[in-house]
Design a protein around this motif. Structure first.
Motif, PDB file in Angstrom:
ATOM      1  N   ALA A   1       0.904  -1.091  -0.259  1.00 53.20           N
ATOM      2  CA  ALA A   1       0.140  -0.153   0.134  1.00 53.20           C
ATOM      3  C   ALA A   1       1.002   1.354   0.075  1.00 53.20           C
ATOM      4  CB  ALA A   1      -1.122   0.136   1.496  1.00 53.20           C
TER       5      ALA A   1
ATOM      6  N   LYS B   1      -5.198   6.135   0.313  1.00 55.14           N
ATOM      7  CA  LYS B   1      -4.058   5.185   0.306  1.00 55.14           C
ATOM      8  C   LYS B   1      -4.663   4.329  -0.891  1.00 55.14           C
ATOM      9  CE  LYS B   1      -2.270   3.893   3.993  1.00 55.14           C
ATOM     10  NZ  LYS B   1      -2.122   2.897   5.211  1.00 55.14           N
TER      11      LYS B   1
ATOM     12  N   HIS C   1      -4.285   0.354  -2.152  1.00 54.32           N
ATOM     13  CA  HIS C   1      -3.947  -0.930  -1.544  1.00 54.32           C
ATOM     14  C   HIS C   1      -3.678  -1.715  -2.981  1.00 54.32           C
ATOM     15  CE1 HIS C   1      -4.466  -0.053   2.787  1.00 54.32           C
ATOM     16  NE2 HIS C   1      -5.563   0.701   2.002  1.00 54.32           N
TER      17      HIS C   1
ATOM     18  N   ASP D   1      -3.285  -1.580   6.574  1.00 52.62           N
ATOM     19  CA  ASP D   1      -3.124  -2.486   5.533  1.00 52.62           C
ATOM     20  C   ASP D   1      -3.524  -3.712   5.665  1.00 52.62           C
ATOM     21  OD1 ASP D   1      -1.609   0.083   4.747  1.00 52.62           O
ATOM     22  OD2 ASP D   1       0.268  -1.018   5.099  1.00 52.62           O
TER      23      ASP D   1
END
Length: 295
Positions: free
Chosen positions: A102, A147, A149, A170
């Motif tokens: 991530a 973010k 991922h 994460d």
């Protein structure tokens, strides 16, 4: 053809997967010119109004990207391009090792402010809001961020990704990312959804994730943090067997970091400029398509 535009070979691989008509008898304007304009904006991060004249009207380019982001067209094109690579005689997808990672993306000051309620009507007051709760924007040590991922294959190309607020962890996103891996088979049959091996750093170490990987029979190399080892030992046999770890295989985990670095070459990915989550999701999908066309 300008610098960074699609080459003839790349266009030949992309054109068969583009929509033919826009509904109700309408016809799209030149796909190649518009997509090159979208790619120019992806690389440079310039405002839509500052697109070069060779891209045509800026509003046409902007509306095409926004519309295809909203209806999932970019996602379908990405799946089709990936399927072509998987069906290639050279086997351009490396399923032997898929890594997850991530990375935070700094949000531009104008990416916040999407309305969470209808506009104020006369005689009615409303409380101003900074950003909508359903638009993945959050505050972390880097400020206002989101973010990405992703799961990347050995050729440094993304297989699947999700977008979350910047302060989210994460480990909870491992399962959603793996559930997004769905590789259609051009020859027919069930889509491929399971890699041979999965690698991740210690941020993805959790009992829930390991149970999920064992249930799907996915071999994995994820180191166990020191605190988890310390909590497991006093439990004895009830804690189960220690997790296996192969340092040689773990060296390939940096392939996910390399995939993120390639994605962030595009400034519109490294910095989020749009307010809407689906538009930024489409932006990451376009960058992913470009990486697959490179290969």
């Amino acid at each position: 053809m300008g610098r960074g535009d699609l080459s003839d070979e790349e266009w030949a691989r992309l054109e068969p997967h583009l929509p033919r008509t826009m509904g109700r008898g309408g016809r799209w304007q030149c796909h190649r010119r518009v997509i090159n304009g979208i790619l120019f904006r992806q690389r440079t991060g310039v405002p839509w109004r500052d697109l070069p004249s060779r891209s045509g009207k800026w509003k046409t380019v902007h509306d095409r990207h926004r519309r295809w982001s909203a209806d999932g067209t970019w996602e379908r094109i990405l799946r089709a391009v990936q399927a072509d690579a998987d069906a290639d005689a050279e086997g351009r997808i490396d399923w032997s090792m898929v890594s997850v990672d991530a990375s935070s993306c700094r949000a531009h000051q104008r990416s916040a402010g999407a309305r969470s309620r209808p506009p104020r009507t006369p005689g009615r007051r409303r409380t101003p809001v900074r950003h909508r709760p359903d638009e993945p924007l959050g505050r972390s040590r880097g400020g206002l961020t989101c973010k990405i991922h992703l799961a990347g294959e050995g050729g440094l190309r993304p297989l699947a990704f999700t977008i979350t607020p910047g302060q989210w962890g994460d480990a909870p996103q491992l399962i959603p990312v793996l559930e997004q891996i769905r590789m259609p088979r051009t020859a027919g049959g069930r889509s491929r959804t399971r890699p041979d091996h999965l690698g991740g750093d210690k941020a993805y170490s959790s009992r829930r994730n390991r149970r999920y990987l064992r249930r799907r029979h996915i071999k994995h190399t994820i180191p166990e943090p020191r605190d988890q080892r310390a909590n497991r030992r006093p439990r004895g046999n009830q804690a189960g067997r220690p997790t296996g770890f192969d340092p040689e295989i773990y060296r390939r985990r940096n392939e996910a970091e390399g995939t993120i670095n390639r994605l962030k070459i595009f400034r519109a990915v490294a910095n989020r400029y749009g307010k809407r989550a689906y538009v930024f999701h489409g932006t990451v999908a376009v960058a992913s398509i470009r990486l697959w066309l490179y290969g």
